[in-house]
Design a protein around this motif. Structure first.
Motif, PDB file in Angstrom:
ATOM      1  N   ALA A 244      46.420  53.638 121.560  1.00  0.00           N
ATOM      2  CA  ALA A 244      47.261  52.905 121.842  1.00  0.00           C
ATOM      3  C   ALA A 244      47.744  53.152 122.973  1.00  0.00           C
ATOM      4  N   SER A 245      48.009  53.876 123.725  1.00  0.00           N
ATOM      5  CA  SER A 245      49.191  54.127 124.590  1.00  0.00           C
ATOM      6  C   SER A 245      47.543  54.870 126.296  1.00  0.00           C
ATOM      7  N   THR A 246      47.014  55.263 125.606  1.00  0.00           N
ATOM      8  CA  THR A 246      45.755  55.323 126.822  1.00  0.00           C
ATOM      9  C   THR A 246      44.776  54.193 127.293  1.00  0.00           C
ATOM     10  N   LEU A 247      44.469  53.309 126.132  1.00  0.00           N
ATOM     11  CA  LEU A 247      43.495  52.243 126.684  1.00  0.00           C
ATOM     12  C   LEU A 247      43.957  50.983 127.319  1.00  0.00           C
ATOM     13  N   GLN A 248      43.173  50.573 128.341  1.00  0.00           N
ATOM     14  CA  GLN A 248      43.452  49.491 129.443  1.00  0.00           C
ATOM     15  C   GLN A 248      42.490  48.452 129.319  1.00  0.00           C
ATOM     16  N   VAL A 249      41.553  48.287 128.876  1.00  0.00           N
ATOM     17  CA  VAL A 249      40.655  47.511 128.707  1.00  0.00           C
ATOM     18  C   VAL A 249      39.054  47.552 128.274  1.00  0.00           C
ATOM     19  N   VAL A 250      38.583  46.841 126.889  1.00  0.00           N
ATOM     20  CA  VAL A 250      37.676  46.853 126.980  1.00  0.00           C
ATOM     21  C   VAL A 250      35.915  45.828 127.446  1.00  0.00           C
ATOM     22  N   LEU A 251      35.213  46.118 127.871  1.00  0.00           N
ATOM     23  CA  LEU A 251      34.021  45.593 127.887  1.00  0.00           C
ATOM     24  C   LEU A 251      33.040  44.965 127.730  1.00  0.00           C
ATOM     25  N   SER A 252      32.605  44.799 126.335  1.00  0.00           N
ATOM     26  CA  SER A 252      31.473  45.609 125.575  1.00  0.00           C
ATOM     27  C   SER A 252      30.065  44.275 126.345  1.00  0.00           C
ATOM     28  N   GLN A 253      29.369  44.591 126.766  1.00  0.00           N
ATOM     29  CA  GLN A 253      28.143  44.120 127.304  1.00  0.00           C
ATOM     30  C   GLN A 253      27.305  43.255 126.506  1.00  0.00           C
ATOM     31  N   LYS A 254      26.651  42.066 127.138  1.00  0.00           N
ATOM     32  CA  LYS A 254      24.912  41.440 126.936  1.00  0.00           C
ATOM     33  C   LYS A 254      23.874  41.032 127.759  1.00  0.00           C
ATOM     34  N   LEU A 255      23.252  41.563 128.379  1.00  0.00           N
ATOM     35  CA  LEU A 255      22.775  40.703 128.980  1.00  0.00           C
ATOM     36  C   LEU A 255      21.419  39.711 128.471  1.00  0.00           C
ATOM     37  N   VAL A 256      22.088  38.258 128.657  1.00  0.00           N
ATOM     38  CA  VAL A 256      20.925  37.208 128.134  1.00  0.00           C
ATOM     39  C   VAL A 256      20.442  36.524 128.386  1.00  0.00           C
ATOM     40  N   PRO A 257      19.222  36.406 128.068  1.00  0.00           N
ATOM     41  CA  PRO A 257      17.687  35.618 129.138  1.00  0.00           C
ATOM     42  C   PRO A 257      18.374  34.415 129.025  1.00  0.00           C
ATOM     43  N   TRP A 258      17.831  33.807 130.252  1.00  0.00           N
ATOM     44  CA  TRP A 258      18.132  32.656 130.496  1.00  0.00           C
ATOM     45  C   TRP A 258      16.991  31.825 130.377  1.00  0.00           C
ATOM     46  N   ALA A 259      17.744  30.673 130.030  1.00  0.00           N
ATOM     47  CA  ALA A 259      16.415  29.316 129.154  1.00  0.00           C
ATOM     48  C   ALA A 259      15.214  29.182 129.989  1.00  0.00           C
ATOM     49  N   ASN A 260      14.837  29.384 131.128  1.00  0.00           N
ATOM     50  CA  ASN A 260      13.912  28.424 131.925  1.00  0.00           C
ATOM     51  C   ASN A 260      13.052  30.057 132.211  1.00  0.00           C
ATOM     52  N   GLY A 261      13.963  31.901 131.400  1.00  0.00           N
ATOM     53  CA  GLY A 261      13.129  32.997 131.579  1.00  0.00           C
ATOM     54  C   GLY A 261      13.143  33.544 133.294  1.00  0.00           C
ATOM     55  N   GLY A 262      13.718  32.961 133.627  1.00  0.00           N
ATOM     56  CA  GLY A 262      13.419  33.392 135.391  1.00  0.00           C
ATOM     57  C   GLY A 262      14.820  34.612 135.581  1.00  0.00           C
ATOM     58  N   GLY A 263      15.834  35.312 134.732  1.00  0.00           N
ATOM     59  CA  GLY A 263      16.230  36.270 134.675  1.00  0.00           C
ATOM     60  C   GLY A 263      18.158  36.132 133.356  1.00  0.00           C
ATOM     61  N   ARG A 264      18.633  37.228 133.723  1.00  0.00           N
ATOM     62  CA  ARG A 264      19.425  36.979 132.585  1.00  0.00           C
ATOM     63  C   ARG A 264      20.729  36.953 132.900  1.00  0.00           C
ATOM     64  N   SER A 265      21.943  36.662 132.178  1.00  0.00           N
ATOM     65  CA  SER A 265      23.565  36.764 133.050  1.00  0.00           C
ATOM     66  C   SER A 265      24.444  37.491 131.622  1.00  0.00           C
ATOM     67  N   LEU A 266      25.505  37.817 131.939  1.00  0.00           N
ATOM     68  CA  LEU A 266      26.255  38.785 131.215  1.00  0.00           C
ATOM     69  C   LEU A 266      26.744  37.874 130.576  1.00  0.00           C
ATOM     70  N   ALA A 267      26.720  37.970 129.609  1.00  0.00           N
ATOM     71  CA  ALA A 267      27.373  37.787 128.165  1.00  0.00           C
ATOM     72  C   ALA A 267      28.952  38.852 127.440  1.00  0.00           C
ATOM     73  N   ALA A 268      29.852  38.886 127.836  1.00  0.00           N
ATOM     74  CA  ALA A 268      30.713  40.107 127.411  1.00  0.00           C
ATOM     75  C   ALA A 268      31.997  39.595 126.777  1.00  0.00           C
ATOM     76  N   GLU A 269      32.328  40.393 125.465  1.00  0.00           N
ATOM     77  CA  GLU A 269      33.399  40.248 124.623  1.00  0.00           C
ATOM     78  C   GLU A 269      34.832  41.053 125.832  1.00  0.00           C
ATOM     79  N   ILE A 270      35.888  40.986 125.700  1.00  0.00           N
ATOM     80  CA  ILE A 270      36.830  41.614 126.398  1.00  0.00           C
ATOM     81  C   ILE A 270      38.150  41.802 125.733  1.00  0.00           C
ATOM     82  N   LEU A 271      38.799  42.601 126.278  1.00  0.00           N
ATOM     83  CA  LEU A 271      39.851  43.714 125.175  1.00  0.00           C
ATOM     84  C   LEU A 271      40.770  44.130 126.067  1.00  0.00           C
ATOM     85  N   VAL A 272      41.821  43.511 126.192  1.00  0.00           N
ATOM     86  CA  VAL A 272      42.846  43.643 127.425  1.00  0.00           C
ATOM     87  C   VAL A 272      43.966  44.711 126.215  1.00  0.00           C
ATOM     88  N   ALA A 273      44.367  45.782 126.519  1.00  0.00           N
ATOM     89  CA  ALA A 273      45.801  46.398 125.689  1.00  0.00           C
ATOM     90  C   ALA A 273      46.718  45.983 126.097  1.00  0.00           C
TER      91      ALA A 273
END
Length: 368
Positions: free
Chosen positions: A262-291
């Motif tokens: 509780a005293s040290t945590l600053q940020v948690v970034l929880s990530q997933k790379l999600v494929p585009w609808a056109n199949g041409g790449g991926r975008s980052l989807a992220a859950e973000i927790l700020v302490a």
């Protein structure tokens, strides 16, 4: 058979892929934007001897001997054109197999990562505490941390010290002084390197992965003693990341760890790379927790289950849930509804949100 590693890696790079998979009895396989696809049409199944030759050619006979002895090998290597790759070689059903990852040849600018730039800049300005970047394999954790470290390197005069297995991104000292240690080559283990690191006068520490209790303890201690500490965990969401650290300790020590976290945590970034609808790449989807003070209290008081609500309502602090991130990608038409549901950790909630948004703002033709 003819082993054409260079051709396979060239195809991987040209097609924007991330990994090449080799296993005895199978043809080579590429991972392209999250999907697996065989290389070409005429590549036959590989033999164990052929894969051994690939491994020896990439990392040398000494590393191959280590693989034969232990059944495991993690290493990085470089092609003649300067491209860096990571190889994980292993035994499966008695024969050799390998996963070779193409490492990006540049750092991403903060505004290219797909995360809140204001939050990222605030992380780079921090002087102490723990930054967790979590997610499954191939979710972009190393890229996010490397890009944050590169920003610090460009803007602050400090000592950045990384401990990795293996070293993926090589940093050249700019405003900062950068030292990088590789487990197995420069040090025996993460835990041993972390114990020694405080004598090496670091300001910023990068821990490749918090794999065990000893490494977690060392990382928490570094964050507690005035070092900005970056670490990764293989967890699928922010709440689980906090719970994983606490539950790794014996019950008698968990109250103390809650206070420490509780005293040290600053940020948690929880990530997933999600494929585009056109199949041409991926975008980052992220859950973000700020302490925030409220989140720190939840950690201390064993109310981590309330943190999801804090993320849903904490937009002013840069927080968001994974579903909120997926909805934003869906509204920008980067991904489709089926993909959003596939990658969601709370599908029922996402369905409710999708229905609510559909009812409130019907799509108009031509909008983005």
């Amino acid at each position: 058979m003819n082993i054409d590693l260079d051709r396979w890696l060239d195809e991987l790079a040209v097609r924007g892929g991330s990994d090449l998979h080799l296993a005895a009895g199978n043809p080579p396989v590429l991972r392209l934007h999250g999907r697996l696809e065989r290389v070409g049409e005429g590549d036959a199944a590989l033999s164990a001897e052929a894969i051994a030759a690939v491994i020896a050619g990439a990392v040398g006979d000494e590393a191959l001997d280590r693989l034969r002895h232990t059944g495991e090998l993690d290493a990085a290597f470089e092609r003649q054109d300067g491209t860096r790759l990571r190889i994980n070689a292993y035994r499966q059903q008695g024969d050799f197999a390998a996963a070779i990852r193409l490492l990006p040849d540049r750092f991403f600018a903060l505004d290219e990562l797909g995360l809140d730039v204001k939050l990222l800049k605030s992380i780079c300005a921090m002087h102490s505490g723990l930054i967790l970047v979590t997610g499954t394999t191939s979710s972009g954790k190393s890229t996010t941390i490397a890009s944050l470290v590169n920003e610090i390197n460009k803007t602050r005069p400090c000592h950045i010290h990384t401990i990795e297995d293996p070293i993926e991104y090589r940093h050249r000292s700019l405003q900062s002084f950068v030292t990088q240690r590789e487990v197995g080559r420069d040090t025996a283990s993460f835990a041993e390197a972390l114990r020694r690191s405080m004598r090496q006068d670091p300001d910023v520490i990068v821990v490749g992965e918090m794999r065990d209790l000893e490494t977690m303890t060392a990382a928490l201690t570094l964050a507690e003693t005035g070092h900005l500490t970056f670490a990764t965990l293989h967890t699928s969401d922010a709440v689980q990341s906090v719970s994983r650290i606490i539950s790794a300790y014996p019950a008698a020590h968990q109250a103390q760890v809650r206070v420490q976290l509780a005293s040290t945590l600053q940020v948690v970034l929880s990530q997933k790379l999600v494929p585009w609808a056109n199949g041409g790449g991926r975008s980052l989807a992220a859950e973000i927790l700020v302490a925030t003070p409220n989140v720190r209290a939840m950690i201390r008081e064993e109310k981590t289950h309330q943190m999801r609500t804090a993320m849903q309502t904490g937009g002013e602090h840069g927080m968001q849930t994974l579903n909120q991130s997926l909805l934003a990608l869906l509204q920008r038409r980067k991904i489709d509804r089926a993909t959003a549901l596939e990658y969601s950790e709370d599908k029922a909630n996402l369905l409710e949100e999708l229905d609510r948004h559909a009812g409130q703002s019907p799509k108009r033709k031509g909008t983005r």
